[in-house]
Write a protein that holds these residues in place. Structure first.
Motif, mmCIF file in Angstrom:
data_model
loop_
_atom_site.group_PDB
_atom_site.id
_atom_site.type_symbol
_atom_site.label_atom_id
_atom_site.label_comp_id
_atom_site.label_asym_id
_atom_site.label_seq_id
_atom_site.Cartn_x
_atom_site.Cartn_y
_atom_site.Cartn_z
ATOM 1 N N ARG A 140 30.065 -17.632 56.842
ATOM 2 C CA ARG A 140 30.766 -17.510 55.561
ATOM 3 C C ARG A 140 30.542 -18.760 54.702
ATOM 4 O O ARG A 140 30.365 -18.662 53.474
ATOM 5 N N GLU A 190 40.132 -9.122 65.779
ATOM 6 C CA GLU A 190 40.131 -9.732 64.455
ATOM 7 C C GLU A 190 38.752 -10.244 64.073
ATOM 8 O O GLU A 190 38.346 -10.172 62.910
ATOM 9 N N VAL A 193 36.641 -7.497 62.624
ATOM 10 C CA VAL A 193 37.027 -7.183 61.240
ATOM 11 C C VAL A 193 36.421 -8.195 60.275
ATOM 12 O O VAL A 193 35.867 -7.827 59.230
ATOM 13 N N GLN A 194 36.515 -9.474 60.614
ATOM 14 C CA GLN A 194 35.958 -10.522 59.758
ATOM 15 C C GLN A 194 34.447 -10.394 59.625
ATOM 16 O O GLN A 194 33.881 -10.598 58.548
ATOM 17 N N ARG A 195 33.789 -10.059 60.725
ATOM 18 C CA ARG A 195 32.329 -9.898 60.673
ATOM 19 C C ARG A 195 31.936 -8.749 59.756
ATOM 20 O O ARG A 195 30.995 -8.868 58.954
ATOM 21 N N ARG A 196 32.661 -7.626 59.840
ATOM 22 C CA ARG A 196 32.356 -6.468 58.994
ATOM 23 C C ARG A 196 32.531 -6.806 57.514
ATOM 24 O O ARG A 196 31.728 -6.407 56.668
ATOM 25 N N ILE A 197 33.586 -7.547 57.199
ATOM 26 C CA ILE A 197 33.827 -7.940 55.804
ATOM 27 C C ILE A 197 32.697 -8.819 55.290
ATOM 28 O O ILE A 197 32.209 -8.656 54.157
ATOM 29 N N GLU A 198 32.232 -9.748 56.137
ATOM 30 C CA GLU A 198 31.175 -10.665 55.710
ATOM 31 C C GLU A 198 29.842 -9.943 55.559
ATOM 32 O O GLU A 198 29.047 -10.269 54.668
ATOM 33 N N ARG A 200 29.412 -6.821 54.574
ATOM 34 C CA ARG A 200 29.484 -6.127 53.278
ATOM 35 C C ARG A 200 29.295 -7.108 52.134
ATOM 36 O O ARG A 200 28.648 -6.778 51.127
ATOM 37 N N ARG A 201 29.838 -8.293 52.285
ATOM 38 C CA ARG A 201 29.711 -9.310 51.227
ATOM 39 C C ARG A 201 28.249 -9.705 51.039
ATOM 40 O O ARG A 201 27.770 -9.814 49.904
#
Length: 263
Positions: A140, A190, A193-198, A200-201
């Motif tokens: 990130r 958790e 979830v954070q990996r999936r969000i990153e 997509r970013r």
């Protein structure tokens, strides 16, 4: 007034004794009239590894009752405990005084192996999630730095400046490297979830670069200042102003040879 928890224990077949678990871990007998009676109490030394706990409990209590008091002292739930007296593990229903437990007797407390393994497994899982979250956090940070370059390119392109195509290619490749790093992270809970969000970013930034690259190559097709001219014609009865030519007017003049005579 202190609140207490009622516990029913079996002394022998057909007889039940109600006890009250008082603050501090002491069990006291409850009489039929509702008045609490301390009854015959004994002190038991419960050895747990390098720790030793002194428990006060009625002699007629069971090992199951003892586990409930030990749980307050050690944090081990009753189902996670194994109590040994004179080298033998005791069942929950066995009464202390019936097996020879007396004042200042020593009882060994062991943690159930299955429970211990579950805790170790959970600890390893938590540590894995923590490491995965840290790895995602590092990616990130790199993506944040690359996003600044995307913003700079976007400002240049929208401002009408010509940017070398290599700038878009190199920056896209750098984002793809971060995407590969995310893909290599084994994550659960958790961290997943954070990996999936990153992920997509990063994909959104790659899409933005593709759009900017196309706009940079053909700025006129993406010009925000282009004017769309729409011509609306108003149709009149004579046909003037319509898209079709007006029909030719027929002549209304007639030539005659009739002469008007004047006096």
């Amino acid at each position: 007034m202190h609140r207490s928890n009622a516990i029913r224990v079996s002394q022998k077949a057909g007889e039940d004794i109600d006890w009250e678990l008082r603050p501090g871990g002491m069990l006291v007998q409850k009489r039929d009239d509702g008045v609490l009676s301390s009854g015959p109490l004994i002190r038991i030394k419960v050895s747990h590894g390098n720790y030793q706990h002194e428990i006060s409990i009625p002699a007629q209590a069971t090992f199951g009752d003892l586990k409930k008091v030990v749980a307050q002292e050690t944090g081990l739930e009753p189902q996670e405990q194994r109590l040994l007296f004179r080298g033998k593990e005791k069942d929950n229903h066995e009464c202390l005084h019936m097996v020879g437990v007396k004042d200042m007797s020593k009882v060994i407390l062991l943690e159930d192996p299955a429970s211990k393994e579950r805790k170790l497994e959970q600890m390893r899982k938590d540590q894995g999630i923590s490491r995965a979250c840290e790895a995602v956090g590092q990616v990130r940070g790199q993506v944040d730095k690359l996003s600044e370059k995307v913003a700079a390119l976007e400002g240049a392109v929208r401002g009408g400046s010509k940017v070398a195509e290599k700038e878009f290619v190199v920056l896209t490749e750098m984002f793809m490297v971060q995407l590969l790093k995310l893909d290599s992270i084994e994550a659960e809970g958790e961290a997943k979830v954070q990996r999936r969000i990153e992920v997509r970013r990063v994909q959104n930034f790659v899409d933005t670069l593709d759009m900017l690259k196309a706009r940079n190559a053909n700025p006129f097709s993406y010009s925000s200042n282009s004017v769309s001219v729409t011509t609306k014609w108003e149709t009149f009865g004579s046909g003037v102003g319509s898209l079709s030519a007006p029909r030719p007017m027929s002549s209304s003049t007639k030539i005659t040879q009739h002469w008007e005579q004047f006096e």
